[in-house]
Design a protein around this motif. Structure first.
Motif, PDB file in Angstrom:
ATOM      1  N   ILE A  94      35.108  10.957 -82.562  1.00  0.00           N
ATOM      2  CA  ILE A  94      34.972   9.531 -82.278  1.00  0.00           C
ATOM      3  C   ILE A  94      36.256   8.833 -82.724  1.00  0.00           C
ATOM      4  O   ILE A  94      36.636   8.892 -83.891  1.00  0.00           O
ATOM      5  N   GLY A  95      36.922   8.200 -81.786  1.00  0.00           N
ATOM      6  CA  GLY A  95      38.148   7.470 -82.080  1.00  0.00           C
ATOM      7  C   GLY A  95      37.899   5.974 -82.109  1.00  0.00           C
ATOM      8  O   GLY A  95      36.869   5.485 -81.653  1.00  0.00           O
ATOM      9  N   ILE A  96      38.865   5.234 -82.634  1.00  0.00           N
ATOM     10  CA  ILE A  96      38.738   3.784 -82.692  1.00  0.00           C
ATOM     11  C   ILE A  96      40.114   3.143 -82.571  1.00  0.00           C
ATOM     12  O   ILE A  96      41.095   3.624 -83.151  1.00  0.00           O
ATOM     13  N   THR A  97      40.185   2.073 -81.774  1.00  0.00           N
ATOM     14  CA  THR A  97      41.431   1.349 -81.570  1.00  0.00           C
ATOM     15  C   THR A  97      41.109  -0.102 -81.274  1.00  0.00           C
ATOM     16  O   THR A  97      39.962  -0.462 -81.005  1.00  0.00           O
ATOM     17  N   GLY A  98      42.118  -0.947 -81.330  1.00  0.00           N
ATOM     18  CA  GLY A  98      41.922  -2.353 -81.013  1.00  0.00           C
ATOM     19  C   GLY A  98      43.250  -3.074 -81.042  1.00  0.00           C
ATOM     20  O   GLY A  98      44.251  -2.566 -81.564  1.00  0.00           O
ATOM     21  N   GLU A  99      43.245  -4.281 -80.475  1.00  0.00           N
ATOM     22  CA  GLU A  99      44.450  -5.098 -80.383  1.00  0.00           C
ATOM     23  C   GLU A  99      44.336  -6.316 -81.293  1.00  0.00           C
ATOM     24  O   GLU A  99      43.341  -7.032 -81.266  1.00  0.00           O
ATOM     25  N   SER A 100      45.364  -6.572 -82.105  1.00  0.00           N
ATOM     26  CA  SER A 100      45.451  -7.760 -82.947  1.00  0.00           C
ATOM     27  C   SER A 100      44.252  -7.819 -83.905  1.00  0.00           C
ATOM     28  O   SER A 100      44.111  -6.937 -84.753  1.00  0.00           O
ATOM     29  N   LEU A 101      43.365  -8.799 -83.785  1.00  0.00           N
ATOM     30  CA  LEU A 101      42.152  -8.810 -84.614  1.00  0.00           C
ATOM     31  C   LEU A 101      41.398  -7.499 -84.453  1.00  0.00           C
ATOM     32  O   LEU A 101      40.886  -6.940 -85.428  1.00  0.00           O
ATOM     33  N   GLY A 102      41.351  -6.979 -83.229  1.00  0.00           N
ATOM     34  CA  GLY A 102      40.714  -5.682 -82.996  1.00  0.00           C
ATOM     35  C   GLY A 102      41.431  -4.551 -83.702  1.00  0.00           C
ATOM     36  O   GLY A 102      40.811  -3.568 -84.120  1.00  0.00           O
ATOM     37  N   GLY A 103      42.762  -4.674 -83.846  1.00  0.00           N
ATOM     38  CA  GLY A 103      43.512  -3.680 -84.614  1.00  0.00           C
ATOM     39  C   GLY A 103      43.150  -3.709 -86.082  1.00  0.00           C
ATOM     40  O   GLY A 103      43.052  -2.671 -86.741  1.00  0.00           O
ATOM     41  N   ASP A 115      31.297  -6.896 -78.813  1.00  0.00           N
ATOM     42  CA  ASP A 115      31.693  -8.265 -79.129  1.00  0.00           C
ATOM     43  C   ASP A 115      31.727  -8.384 -80.639  1.00  0.00           C
ATOM     44  O   ASP A 115      30.707  -8.155 -81.314  1.00  0.00           O
ATOM     45  N   SER A 116      32.878  -8.724 -81.206  1.00  0.00           N
ATOM     46  CA  SER A 116      32.934  -8.903 -82.652  1.00  0.00           C
ATOM     47  C   SER A 116      32.182 -10.176 -83.034  1.00  0.00           C
ATOM     48  O   SER A 116      31.748 -10.955 -82.184  1.00  0.00           O
ATOM     49  N   ARG A 117      31.991 -10.388 -84.309  1.00  0.00           N
ATOM     50  CA  ARG A 117      31.198 -11.535 -84.771  1.00  0.00           C
ATOM     51  C   ARG A 117      31.748 -12.852 -84.211  1.00  0.00           C
ATOM     52  O   ARG A 117      32.944 -13.085 -84.214  1.00  0.00           O
ATOM     53  N   TYR A 118      30.831 -13.672 -83.727  1.00  0.00           N
ATOM     54  CA  TYR A 118      31.135 -15.008 -83.216  1.00  0.00           C
ATOM     55  C   TYR A 118      32.029 -14.976 -81.972  1.00  0.00           C
ATOM     56  O   TYR A 118      32.731 -15.944 -81.688  1.00  0.00           O
ATOM     57  N   HIS A 119      31.967 -13.882 -81.220  1.00  0.00           N
ATOM     58  CA  HIS A 119      32.713 -13.735 -79.977  1.00  0.00           C
ATOM     59  C   HIS A 119      31.774 -13.269 -78.864  1.00  0.00           C
ATOM     60  O   HIS A 119      30.722 -12.684 -79.128  1.00  0.00           O
ATOM     61  N   GLY A 120      32.186 -13.495 -77.621  1.00  0.00           N
ATOM     62  CA  GLY A 120      31.435 -13.002 -76.482  1.00  0.00           C
ATOM     63  C   GLY A 120      30.010 -13.497 -76.468  1.00  0.00           C
ATOM     64  O   GLY A 120      29.742 -14.701 -76.561  1.00  0.00           O
ATOM     65  N   LEU A 143      38.295  -2.471 -79.445  1.00  0.00           N
ATOM     66  CA  LEU A 143      37.996  -3.739 -80.100  1.00  0.00           C
ATOM     67  C   LEU A 143      38.958  -4.830 -79.618  1.00  0.00           C
ATOM     68  O   LEU A 143      40.177  -4.647 -79.617  1.00  0.00           O
ATOM     69  N   HIS A 144      38.384  -5.947 -79.207  1.00  0.00           N
ATOM     70  CA  HIS A 144      39.169  -7.007 -78.568  1.00  0.00           C
ATOM     71  C   HIS A 144      39.899  -7.866 -79.595  1.00  0.00           C
ATOM     72  O   HIS A 144      39.620  -7.849 -80.797  1.00  0.00           O
ATOM     73  N   SER A 145      40.822  -8.675 -79.099  1.00  0.00           N
ATOM     74  CA  SER A 145      41.581  -9.594 -79.932  1.00  0.00           C
ATOM     75  C   SER A 145      40.823 -10.908 -80.113  1.00  0.00           C
ATOM     76  O   SER A 145      39.751 -11.110 -79.533  1.00  0.00           O
ATOM     77  N   THR A 146      41.390 -11.811 -80.896  1.00  0.00           N
ATOM     78  CA  THR A 146      40.752 -13.092 -81.191  1.00  0.00           C
ATOM     79  C   THR A 146      40.447 -13.868 -79.912  1.00  0.00           C
ATOM     80  O   THR A 146      41.294 -13.969 -79.010  1.00  0.00           O
ATOM     81  N   ASN A 147      39.238 -14.393 -79.861  1.00  0.00           N
ATOM     82  CA  ASN A 147      38.745 -15.250 -78.773  1.00  0.00           C
ATOM     83  C   ASN A 147      38.400 -14.511 -77.484  1.00  0.00           C
ATOM     84  O   ASN A 147      37.870 -15.114 -76.550  1.00  0.00           O
ATOM     85  N   LYS A 148      38.665 -13.204 -77.419  1.00  0.00           N
ATOM     86  CA  LYS A 148      38.314 -12.436 -76.226  1.00  0.00           C
ATOM     87  C   LYS A 148      36.899 -11.877 -76.395  1.00  0.00           C
ATOM     88  O   LYS A 148      36.129 -12.337 -77.231  1.00  0.00           O
ATOM     89  N   CYS A 149      36.561 -10.868 -75.602  1.00  0.00           N
ATOM     90  CA  CYS A 149      35.219 -10.289 -75.633  1.00  0.00           C
ATOM     91  C   CYS A 149      35.285  -8.865 -75.104  1.00  0.00           C
ATOM     92  O   CYS A 149      36.336  -8.412 -74.636  1.00  0.00           O
ATOM     93  N   LYS A 150      34.174  -8.157 -75.166  1.00  0.00           N
ATOM     94  CA  LYS A 150      34.158  -6.743 -74.774  1.00  0.00           C
ATOM     95  C   LYS A 150      34.506  -6.555 -73.303  1.00  0.00           C
ATOM     96  O   LYS A 150      35.175  -5.580 -72.934  1.00  0.00           O
ATOM     97  N   GLU A 151      34.086  -7.468 -72.432  1.00  0.00           N
ATOM     98  CA  GLU A 151      34.363  -7.323 -70.993  1.00  0.00           C
ATOM     99  C   GLU A 151      35.852  -7.414 -70.693  1.00  0.00           C
ATOM    100  O   GLU A 151      36.321  -6.852 -69.698  1.00  0.00           O
ATOM    101  N   LEU A 205      38.058  -5.875 -72.079  1.00  0.00           N
ATOM    102  CA  LEU A 205      38.629  -4.542 -72.273  1.00  0.00           C
ATOM    103  C   LEU A 205      38.285  -3.561 -71.155  1.00  0.00           C
ATOM    104  O   LEU A 205      38.649  -2.391 -71.223  1.00  0.00           O
ATOM    105  N   ARG A 206      37.610  -4.029 -70.123  1.00  0.00           N
ATOM    106  CA  ARG A 206      37.143  -3.131 -69.067  1.00  0.00           C
ATOM    107  C   ARG A 206      38.239  -2.243 -68.469  1.00  0.00           C
ATOM    108  O   ARG A 206      37.993  -1.051 -68.197  1.00  0.00           O
ATOM    109  N   PRO A 207      39.473  -2.741 -68.226  1.00  0.00           N
ATOM    110  CA  PRO A 207      40.506  -1.841 -67.690  1.00  0.00           C
ATOM    111  C   PRO A 207      40.757  -0.614 -68.562  1.00  0.00           C
ATOM    112  O   PRO A 207      40.966   0.489 -68.044  1.00  0.00           O
ATOM    113  N   LEU A 208      40.725  -0.804 -69.885  1.00  0.00           N
ATOM    114  CA  LEU A 208      40.896   0.340 -70.785  1.00  0.00           C
ATOM    115  C   LEU A 208      39.673   1.250 -70.758  1.00  0.00           C
ATOM    116  O   LEU A 208      39.810   2.486 -70.736  1.00  0.00           O
TER     117      LEU A 208
END
Length: 394
Positions: free
Chosen positions: A228-237, A172-177, A144-152, A154-157
Motif C-alpha cells: 500500500i503506497g501513499i502520495t499527495g500534493e501540497s497539503l496532501g503531501g 476528501d480530507s477534513r472540511y473538504h469535498g 491526497l488532494h491539496s488545499t481546497n480541492k477534493c478527491k474527484e 485527482l481522477r486523472p491520477l
C-alpha cells in the motif's frame, strides 16, 4: 440515505508499529561555557508514533468501530475556490497503460468510512481500479488532494495508475469535498480550532482518518496488505508524510511539495509563504493576541494550538527519519517558498543516515526540481510514478 454494508471489527487503538531507532546529530552547548559541541541523539520511532497517536486521540469526538457505508458518485464536487481551477497538466501527464477503451475497463466505488462520531467522522472514499477476473491481490495507492480541492480532482491520477494495475484510492480530507458545505468551510474550521482548541483540521485530524483507512484497505480481499503506497500534493503531501510516519502499513511513500521544517521556518523568518496560504486563522490569532502584525510569536502559538507538536517533537527532523526503512521519495521545488529547501537540510541528512543505518540507502531519495516553486510538475509526477512501480510492482 446511504446503506450500511458491513462493519469491520477492528480494534480502534493503534496502527501497527515496529521498533526502530535512528541516530541523529544535534547541537548543544556544554555546561561549562560557550563551546558548542555535537552530540548523538537516539530517537525511538515507536515511542514517537505512540506520542503522536496520543495527540490524535486527545481531540477525538468519540472512537467507534470502523464501519463502511455505500455512497453515490458526486456529480458536482465542491472546490473551495472562487473560480474553478483549470485541469492539471501535471496530473494529465501521468503515465498510462496503452489500453483501448480504458474507460470501459475501469470500475469505480464510492464509500464512506465511519472513523469516529460526529459529522466529520464520515470519510468519503473514491476507489478506481481495473476490472479483473483472476482474483489476485493487487497493490494499492492512496492519493491526497491539496488545499481546497477534493478527491474527484485527482481522477486523472486515479485512472492512470488504475490502467497500470493499481487499486487507487482518494479521500476528501477534513472540511473538504463532501465534508464541506461552502467555500469557507476549511477556513472556518481553522479559525474555530484556534478559538476552541477542540479539533485539529490542519493535517492531524486527517491523519486519524488515514490510520482508519489503512485498517480498511488491509482487510480488503483484492488488496495486497504489504503493498500500500501513499502520495499527495501540497497539503496532501503533508498528509502522506505524517500518515506514513504514524502508520507503518503505508509501505511506500512519496509526498509532493509537502515536506517542510516548521521550526526552522520560525527561527529563520521563512514562515510568511506558508502563513499566507492560511492567512485568516493567523489574522484571527494576531487580533486576539493584540498584535499589530503577524510575527513569529503568532505563528508559533497558532501551530501549537491547532496542531500540537507540529513545530517541535513531530516536525520533519524527527518524523521524516522515522519512516525508514520503508521506501521514501520526497519531491519539492527548489524555489518553493512554502517548503524551503534550506529548511530541509537537517531532516534530509537525518533521513539519509537512518536509511544507511538500516542498510537500505536506495530506499530514500530527495529531489528538488530546479527553478520550481510551490507547484507539482510533470517531472514530479513521473518520478513518483516510477518510484511506486519500482517498489510495488516487483
Amino acid at each position: 440515505m446511504s446503506q450500511l454494508t458491513h462493519v469491520l471489527h477492528v480494534r480502534p487503538s493503534a496502527p501497527k508499529i515496529f521498533s526502530y531507532k535512528y541516530r541523529s546529530t544535534a547541537t548543544s552547548k556544554s555546561i561549562t561555557g560557550n563551546r558548542v559541541s555535537k552530540m548523538e541523539v537516539v530517537v525511538n520511532a515507536e515511542n514517537l508514533r505512540a506520542q503522536f497517536l496520543d495527540v490524535l486521540r486527545s481531540r477525538r469526538s468519540g472512537e467507534v468501530l470502523l464501519s463502511v457505508e455505500t455512497a453515490k458518485s458526486v456529480a458536482e464536487p465542491l472546490i473551495q475556490e472562487a473560480s474553478r481551477p483549470r485541469l492539471s497538466e501535471a496530473m494529465a501527464s501521468c503515465p498510462k497503460a496503452n489500453v483501448e477503451n480504458l474507460k470501459d475497463l475501469l470500475q469505480e466505488e464510492n464509500l464512506y468510512l465511519i472513523t469516529e462520531t460526529g459529522e466529520q467522522g464520515r470519510l468519503p472514499l473514491l476507489i478506481v481500479s481495473k476490472k479483473e477476473e483472476n482474483g489476485q491481490k493487487r497493490p494499492a495507492i492512496v492519493f491526497l488532494h491539496s488545499t481546497n480541492k477534493c478527491k474527484e480532482w485527482l481522477r486523472p491520477l486515479l485512472e492512470a495508475y488504475a490502467s497500470r494495475g493499481y487499486i487507487t484510492v482518494a479521500i476528501d480530507s477534513r472540511y473538504h469535498g463532501e465534508r464541506a458545505s461552502s467555500i469557507t468551510t476549511y477556513r472556518d474550521a481553522l479559525i474555530s480550532s484556534w478559538e476552541k482548541g477542540d479539533t485539529m483540521p490542519f493535517i492531524f485530524d486527517t491523519i486519524w482518518d488515514l490510520i482508519k483507512l489503512a485498517d480498511y484497505l488491509t482487510e480488503r480481499k483484492d488488496i495486497d496488505p504489504a503493498k500500500i503506497g501513499i502520495t499527495g500534493e501540497s497539503l496532501g503531501g503533508m498528509h502522506a508524510w505524517f500518515a506514513a510516519f504514524a502508520d507503518t502499513r503505508y509501505a511506500v511513500v512519496a509526498p509532493i511539495i509537502g515536506v517542510q521544517g516548521f521550526r526552522w521556518a520560525i527561527e529563520n523568518d521563512k514562515w510568511k509563504a506558508r502563513v499566507d496560504s492560511l492567512k485568516p486563522v493567523f489574522e484571527e490569532a494576531r487580533s486576539k493576541l493584540k498584535k499589530n502584525a503577524i510575527d513569529k510569536e503568532v505563528v508559533e502559538k497558532v501551530w501549537d494550538r491547532i496542531a500540537p507538536g507540529l513545530a517541535s517533537q513531530f516536525d520533519s527532523p524527527y518524523t521524516v527519519p522515522a519512516i525508514a526503512p520503508r521506501p521514501l521519495l520526497i519531491v519539492n521545488g527548489a524555489e518553493d517558498p512554502r517548503c524551503p529547501v534550506s529548511g530541509l537540510e537537517v531532516p534530509i541528512s537525518r533521513a539519509r543516515k537512518a536509511y544507511e543505518d538500516a542498510h537500505v540507502s536506495d530506499n530514500f531519495q530527495f529531489i528538488a526540481e530546479p527553478g520550481i516553486g510551490h507547484q507539482m510538475t510533470p517531472l514530479m509526477v513521473k518520478e513518483v510514478s516510477e518510484w511506486f512501480d519500482k517498489f510495488l510492482m516487483q
